[in-house]
Structure formats: C-alpha cells, structure tokens
Design a protein around this motif. Structure first.
Motif, PDB file in Angstrom:
ATOM      1  N   ILE A 165       0.846  -1.193   0.000  1.00 12.31           N
ATOM      2  CA  ILE A 165       0.000   0.000   0.000  1.00 12.31           C
ATOM      3  C   ILE A 165       0.884   1.246   0.000  1.00 12.31           C
ATOM      4  N   SER A 166       0.613   2.175  -0.922  1.00  9.91           N
ATOM      5  CA  SER A 166       1.293   3.471  -0.927  1.00  9.91           C
ATOM      6  C   SER A 166       0.661   4.357   0.140  1.00  9.91           C
ATOM      7  N   ILE A 167       1.501   5.005   0.953  1.00 11.62           N
ATOM      8  CA  ILE A 167       1.034   5.851   2.051  1.00 11.62           C
ATOM      9  C   ILE A 167       1.316   7.310   1.717  1.00 11.62           C
ATOM     10  N   PHE A 168       0.248   8.138   1.863  1.00 11.13           N
ATOM     11  CA  PHE A 168       0.358   9.568   1.585  1.00 11.13           C
ATOM     12  C   PHE A 168       0.172  10.367   2.860  1.00 11.13           C
ATOM     13  N   ASN A 169       0.860  11.489   2.926  1.00  9.20           N
ATOM     14  CA  ASN A 169       0.841  12.341   4.107  1.00  9.20           C
ATOM     15  C   ASN A 169      -0.481  13.108   4.178  1.00  9.20           C
ATOM     16  N   GLY A 170      -1.326  12.747   5.119  1.00  9.92           N
ATOM     17  CA  GLY A 170      -2.597  13.434   5.300  1.00  9.92           C
ATOM     18  C   GLY A 170      -2.412  14.892   5.686  1.00  9.92           C
ATOM     19  N   TYR A 171      -1.284  15.211   6.285  1.00  8.46           N
ATOM     20  CA  TYR A 171      -1.036  16.582   6.727  1.00  8.46           C
ATOM     21  C   TYR A 171      -0.906  17.550   5.561  1.00  8.46           C
ATOM     22  N   SER A 172      -0.669  17.034   4.370  1.00  8.03           N
ATOM     23  CA  SER A 172      -0.616  17.926   3.205  1.00  8.03           C
ATOM     24  C   SER A 172      -2.006  18.490   2.890  1.00  8.03           C
ATOM     25  N   PHE A 173      -3.062  17.909   3.495  1.00  4.54           N
ATOM     26  CA  PHE A 173      -4.421  18.410   3.303  1.00  4.54           C
ATOM     27  C   PHE A 173      -4.858  19.329   4.442  1.00  4.54           C
ATOM     28  N   ALA A 174      -4.114  19.327   5.543  1.00  2.00           N
ATOM     29  CA  ALA A 174      -4.471  20.162   6.691  1.00  2.00           C
ATOM     30  C   ALA A 174      -4.150  21.619   6.372  1.00  2.00           C
ATOM     31  N   GLU A 175      -5.039  22.503   6.803  1.00  2.00           N
ATOM     32  CA  GLU A 175      -4.886  23.927   6.497  1.00  2.00           C
ATOM     33  C   GLU A 175      -3.824  24.610   7.333  1.00  2.00           C
ATOM     34  N   LYS A 176      -3.695  24.211   8.569  1.00  4.31           N
ATOM     35  CA  LYS A 176      -2.787  24.906   9.481  1.00  4.31           C
ATOM     36  C   LYS A 176      -1.384  24.327   9.374  1.00  4.31           C
ATOM     37  N   SER A 177      -0.410  25.182   9.133  1.00  4.69           N
ATOM     38  CA  SER A 177       0.961  24.695   8.990  1.00  4.69           C
ATOM     39  C   SER A 177       1.445  24.007  10.255  1.00  4.69           C
ATOM     40  N   SER A 178       0.951  24.411  11.432  1.00  5.32           N
ATOM     41  CA  SER A 178       1.375  23.774  12.680  1.00  5.32           C
ATOM     42  C   SER A 178       0.903  22.329  12.756  1.00  5.32           C
ATOM     43  N   ASP A 179      -0.211  21.990  12.044  1.00  2.22           N
ATOM     44  CA  ASP A 179      -0.703  20.615  12.042  1.00  2.22           C
ATOM     45  C   ASP A 179       0.287  19.664  11.382  1.00  2.22           C
ATOM     46  N   LYS A 180       1.110  20.168  10.486  1.00  5.82           N
ATOM     47  CA  LYS A 180       2.031  19.322   9.744  1.00  5.82           C
ATOM     48  C   LYS A 180       3.122  18.738  10.641  1.00  5.82           C
ATOM     49  N   GLN A 181       3.282  19.292  11.829  1.00  9.29           N
ATOM     50  CA  GLN A 181       4.315  18.827  12.744  1.00  9.29           C
ATOM     51  C   GLN A 181       3.822  17.727  13.690  1.00  9.29           C
ATOM     52  N   ILE A 182       2.532  17.421  13.667  1.00 13.49           N
ATOM     53  CA  ILE A 182       1.954  16.441  14.586  1.00 13.49           C
ATOM     54  C   ILE A 182       2.080  15.047  13.992  1.00 13.49           C
ATOM     55  N   GLN A 183       2.482  14.084  14.807  1.00 11.41           N
ATOM     56  CA  GLN A 183       2.651  12.708  14.360  1.00 11.41           C
ATOM     57  C   GLN A 183       1.299  12.037  14.134  1.00 11.41           C
ATOM     58  N   ALA A 184       1.159  11.359  13.011  1.00 11.15           N
ATOM     59  CA  ALA A 184      -0.064  10.612  12.708  1.00 11.15           C
ATOM     60  C   ALA A 184      -0.173   9.398  13.622  1.00 11.15           C
ATOM     61  N   ASN A 185      -1.406   9.054  13.996  1.00  8.64           N
ATOM     62  CA  ASN A 185      -1.657   7.890  14.844  1.00  8.64           C
ATOM     63  C   ASN A 185      -2.241   6.716  14.066  1.00  8.64           C
TER      64      ASN A 185
END
Length: 139
Positions: free
Chosen positions: A55-75
């Motif tokens: 399975i290819s995995i894509f970064n969901g944070y690229s869809f988040a609006e807030k730049s600070s969200d991109k620093q949070i680890q996915a669960n």
C-alpha cells in the motif's frame, strides 16, 4: 423526491476536521512507518505491507490547512480503495460516522481532485474530501 443520505467517516488530521465517503474506506489501521520510495513526491511517504498487500502511504497533513498541524505525528492510516489501487492516508483520529446528503455540502472551486467542499455541524467546520473518485450527487 426522496432525500439521498450517505454515510461519511469523520476524522481529524491535526486540529483540522474532515469527512470522507465511508463506502471507499476499507479500514483504519494503527500507524506504522512506511518504507520510503526514492524519487517519489513529497506527499508520498512510502509503502507498507498490509496482510501481504503493498500500500502506498500519503501524508494526510498535506491536506491540513494549518501549517502547525504538519508537525503532529499521525496515529492511524486510513486505507481507501481507488479505481487503480488501495492507498493509505495518515490521520490522527476517527471521530465517528455521520449521515448527510451530499447536496448539503458547500462545494468549493478547487484545483484539487480530492477536495469536495465544506460542511458545518454544530460549531465544527469539516472539509469534505474523497481520495477515491468523487461524483457529484452520489454517495
């Protein structure tokens, strides 16, 4: 005319709320680090094996609006069936499922093939996305 209601999965990426049609979501699994693929685009984190399926995995944070969200680890990883293959999108948490008529979504004019629009419930503004193929007016 009968109102068309569809079931949507309600999830978070960082602090941003999203909904996605549940019919193409195959499962949500615990996050496991993907193996990077050299030369792939930045939003493609790599690949994982799920019960022998790659399975290819894509970064969901690229869809988040807030730049600070991109620093949070996915669960978690949300596995979505597309026309071509099953893909994974990193997310933080599933909040639940909701039923709504697709006509209630305020459509957005966007260049993104995955962005549908917005939907507000109570005080929560959710971004409606479809990582499979979105067809207007259908579940």
């Amino acid at each position: 005319m009968k109102e068309l209601n569809c079931t949507w999965i309600f999830f978070y990426i960082g602090k941003s709320a999203f909904i996605h049609p549940v019919e193409s979501v195959k499962e949500v699994i615990e996050f496991k680090p993907p193996q990077p693929v050299p030369g792939s685009e930045q939003s493609h984190l790599g690949i994982i094996s799920v019960r022998g399926e790659i399975i290819s995995i894509f970064n969901g944070y690229s869809f988040a609006e807030k730049s600070s969200d991109k620093q949070i680890q996915a669960n978690h990883i949300m596995l979505v069936e597309t026309k071509e293959a099953k893909i994974g999108i990193t997310i933080n948490a599933v909040h639940g499922v909701i039923n709504l008529n697709p006509d209630d979504i305020e459509l957005l004019d966007s260049n993104s093939p995955y962005l549908i629009g917005t939907y507000k419930i109570d005080n929560t503004l959710m971004t409606a996305v479809n990582f499979a193929v979105y067809q207007e007016g259908k579940c």
